[in-house]
Write an enzyme that holds these catalytic residues in place. Structure first.
Site, PDB file in Angstrom:
ATOM      1  N   LYS A  84      63.816   0.952  33.068  1.00 44.59           N
ATOM      2  CA  LYS A  84      64.295  -0.007  33.951  1.00 44.59           C
ATOM      3  C   LYS A  84      65.766  -0.324  34.029  1.00 44.59           C
ATOM      4  O   LYS A  84      66.272  -0.425  32.881  1.00 44.59           O
ATOM      5  CB  LYS A  84      63.368  -0.995  33.555  1.00 44.59           C
ATOM      6  CG  LYS A  84      63.605  -2.307  34.954  1.00 44.59           C
ATOM      7  CD  LYS A  84      62.392  -3.372  34.644  1.00 44.59           C
ATOM      8  CE  LYS A  84      62.401  -4.412  35.788  1.00 44.59           C
ATOM      9  NZ  LYS A  84      61.347  -5.328  35.563  1.00 44.59           N
TER      10      LYS A  84
ATOM     11  N   GLU B 239      53.566  -2.086  35.432  1.00 41.84           N
ATOM     12  CA  GLU B 239      54.830  -2.016  34.482  1.00 41.84           C
ATOM     13  C   GLU B 239      54.182  -2.692  33.152  1.00 41.84           C
ATOM     14  O   GLU B 239      53.456  -3.451  33.094  1.00 41.84           O
ATOM     15  CB  GLU B 239      55.694  -3.276  35.247  1.00 41.84           C
ATOM     16  CG  GLU B 239      57.002  -3.518  34.331  1.00 41.84           C
ATOM     17  CD  GLU B 239      57.754  -4.439  35.122  1.00 41.84           C
ATOM     18  OE1 GLU B 239      58.824  -4.563  34.676  1.00 41.84           O
ATOM     19  OE2 GLU B 239      57.620  -4.834  36.066  1.00 41.84           O
TER      20      GLU B 239
ATOM     21  N   CYS C 139      59.875  -1.749  39.174  1.00 39.92           N
ATOM     22  CA  CYS C 139      60.100  -3.040  39.924  1.00 39.92           C
ATOM     23  C   CYS C 139      61.271  -3.623  40.515  1.00 39.92           C
ATOM     24  O   CYS C 139      61.486  -3.219  41.524  1.00 39.92           O
ATOM     25  CB  CYS C 139      59.383  -4.402  38.617  1.00 39.92           C
ATOM     26  SG  CYS C 139      58.946  -5.792  39.259  1.00 39.92           S
TER      27      CYS C 139
END
Length: 589
Positions: A120, A51, A156
């Site tokens: 994200k 990430e 994530c």
């Protein structure tokens, strides 16, 4: 022809578990190029990075600077152009600005262009994370097509289920829109027991989606955070496809067989993970190594007292940096016992570090003489006693200023919690590797290091901390001829109470009901509260628990609330309806 036909049966993916540096865009890009070359040598079609890798994670408010955003985008565009060579595609985390909004993104670079971008969706806003402050929430999107394979890329937090109205089930969406495999880039910091939590989460997502999953985490230290790597992959039947190293950079190439009766499968190396104490020690070593290295210090120095805290810190420093970059200084006063002098010298010999003894009597007496008129008529108290620590701190900082070496501070979590450290004395310095280590664990880790050394440690094997330091009752010169435990409960009791107060936030009544004496619990709670200002001014240090005195715990310094230790009253449900109903009623007018 047979070899190419065989390769066509596989989706070959290289996992690059690497250690980026926040803000070093060019350096991080160089790591990408080196890993891509390695991936190409293994015939990989895709190389994956963690990430926000090009920026380093977490970039915090640095990512808000337009110049930094531009530098990241320029690096991504350069890397994209390089994929025109026909080599592996690159899946890399980067900040990305689109339509005036800043996203935590993952970009697919292939065939000389930026082939796809995913944002994200679920932004963490707890503990050390505050991504909602800096990033916009991305839309839920379907999978990317990479070399003919439909790849879902939840980033994530997008794999962690949360009971809230805002949460989007990204994995469910990806499964429903035809993903064949999930690749999850992560920036997940180390905490005790975290590996089991991650695995449980991944097992749940694989079970629900019936898709194989790659969990790729970064490794390395960033200020107080340590990222342990420990990346892994699961097949759809929940068998382990690979388990990568913890606390070390690691690159693994997996061949995912595409032509199976169910879903793609792979089988790669499975490395053992470290247990709790070994993992904590490895985290302290990595955190100190990267703090020193990434900030450009030539080495470190620390006060060696002959006690266990400084002994453990010295061992960690040598394991992190090598003996030639560690300097120990004994700063004795008249209360320093000969056994402390002997143990300190033996420790330095075992570790092979440069070591010197600088008596501080002249400095302490000089301070006392300067203050004699100011303090005239006032009784002698702890003020004079603390001049020892202040003199030591001044001398260590002077050596640091002259040599450029960073001062390592050595206060453990138990004593830091209750204020047993002096500002501008014990606490001034650059970094504290045991800031989040309770005293009882200091003893355990010291004994452990004499029988075990982590992979990559630069210190000697065998006994490095003299056993006498570990077995000798702890002493402290903070209160002249007293030991710490003359005024504190035994460390096992102190740590048990602190763990309940700090990590669990238990009411005093609950702790007392568990069998601890009311007066002791109340005193520790009071010391914990009044030491908040000291902790705010302490050096940063490695974080190994899910909560510590860094960014996780934000208590006001000016704070008059005190838990009185009485049982908590039950809420009176007759006075108000449930909160949710109150909100609805208010909205409806």
């Amino acid at each position: 022809m047979t070899e190419f036909a065989e390769l066509a049966d596989y989706f070959i993916v290289t996992l690059a578990q690497l250690n980026p540096t926040v803000g070093d865009v060019k350096g991080n890009a160089a790591k990408v190029r080196a890993a891509r070359a390695q991936a190409a040598a293994h015939s990989a079609e895709l190389v994956v990075f963690p990430e926000l890798f090009i920026a380093g994670y977490p970039p915090e408010d640095l990512v808000l600077k337009p110049a930094f955003q531009s530098a990241c985008r320029t690096a991504i565009e350069e890397l994209a152009r390089e994929t025109a060579d026909g080599g592996p595609a690159v899946l890399i985390g980067t900040p990305w600005v689109e339509d005036g909004k800043l996203y935590n993104a993952c970009a697919l670079l292939d065939e000389g262009r930026i082939a796809a971008i995913r944002y994200k969706v679920n932004l963490p806003n707890y503990g050390v994370f505050d991504e909602k402050r800096v990033f916009a929430r991305g839309p839920v999107a379907g999978p990317m097509t990479i070399r003919g394979v439909r790849v879902g890329v939840p980033i994530c937090e997008d794999t962690w289920l949360e009971e809230s109205a805002e949460y989007e089930n990204v994995v469910e969406c990806l499964a429903e829109t035809g993903a064949q495999i999930l690749i999850v880039p992560n920036g997940s910091p180390y905490a005790r027991g975290k590996a089991d939590i991650r695995l449980s989460m991944a097992v749940a997502r694989v079970t629900e989606s019936k898709l194989p999953l790659i969990y790729l985490n970064q490794v390395g230290g960033q200020d107080e955070l340590v990222f342990d790597g420990a990346s892994f992959a699961l097949n759809a039947d929940l068998s382990v496809a690979t388990q990568m190293l913890a606390f070390e950079e690691d690159i693994v190439t997996l061949r995912w067989r595409k032509k199976t009766t169910t879903s793609m499968r792979a089988l790669g190396p499975v490395e053992p993970l470290l247990d709790r104490d070994r993992a904590d020690y490895a985290a302290c070593v990595l955190g100190l190594r990267d703090y020193v290295g990434k900030n450009g210090f030539p080495g470190v120095l620390l006060g060696i007292s002959g006690g266990i805290d400084s002994a453990l810190c010295a061992a960690i420093a040598v394991d992190a940096l090598g003996a030639d970059r560690v300097r120990g200084v004994m700063l004795p006063f008249r209360f320093t016992a000969q056994v402390s002098l002997d143990d300190a010298a033996q420790l330095a010999k075992h570790l092979g570090i440069r070591y010197e003894v600088l008596p501080i009597a002249k400095a302490v007496h000089g301070f006392e003489e300067i203050l004699s008129e100011t303090f005239k008529g006032l009784p002698r108290d702890i003020t004079e006693e603390n001049l020892q620590a202040r003199a030591r701190g001044t001398l260590l900082m002077a050596i640091s200023n002259k040599t450029g070496a960073m001062v390592v501070t050595t206060g453990n979590k138990s004593e830091m919690s209750v204020g047993y450290a002096t500002l501008y004395g014990d606490m001034n310095g650059g970094f504290n590797p045991i800031k989040d280590i309770y005293k009882t664990e200091v003893f355990r880790l010291s004994a452990l290091r004499n029988t075990w050394k982590p992979n990559g440690a630069l210190g000697p094997s065998g006994e490095v901390i003299p056993p006498n330091i570990i077995t000798r009752p702890p002493t402290a010169e903070l209160r002249e001829n007293q030991t710490d435990q003359d005024s504190l409960p035994p460390y096992d009791m102190l740590d048990a109470i602190l763990e309940r107060l700090v990590e669990r936030e238990e009411p005093l009544a609950t702790i007392i009901a568990a069998g601890f004496e009311r007066e002791v619990v109340a005193r520790i709670d009071r010391l914990l509260n009044i030491a908040e200002y000291k902790r705010r001014q302490a050096a940063p240090g490695v974080k190994v628990t899910s909560r510590n005195f860094g960014r996780d715990r934000r208590y006001p310094i000016t704070n008059r609330f005190r838990d009185d230790g009485h049982p908590l009253p039950e809420p009176d449900g007759t006075l108000a309806p449930r909160t949710s109903q109150v909100s609805v009623d208010a909205f409806d007018g």
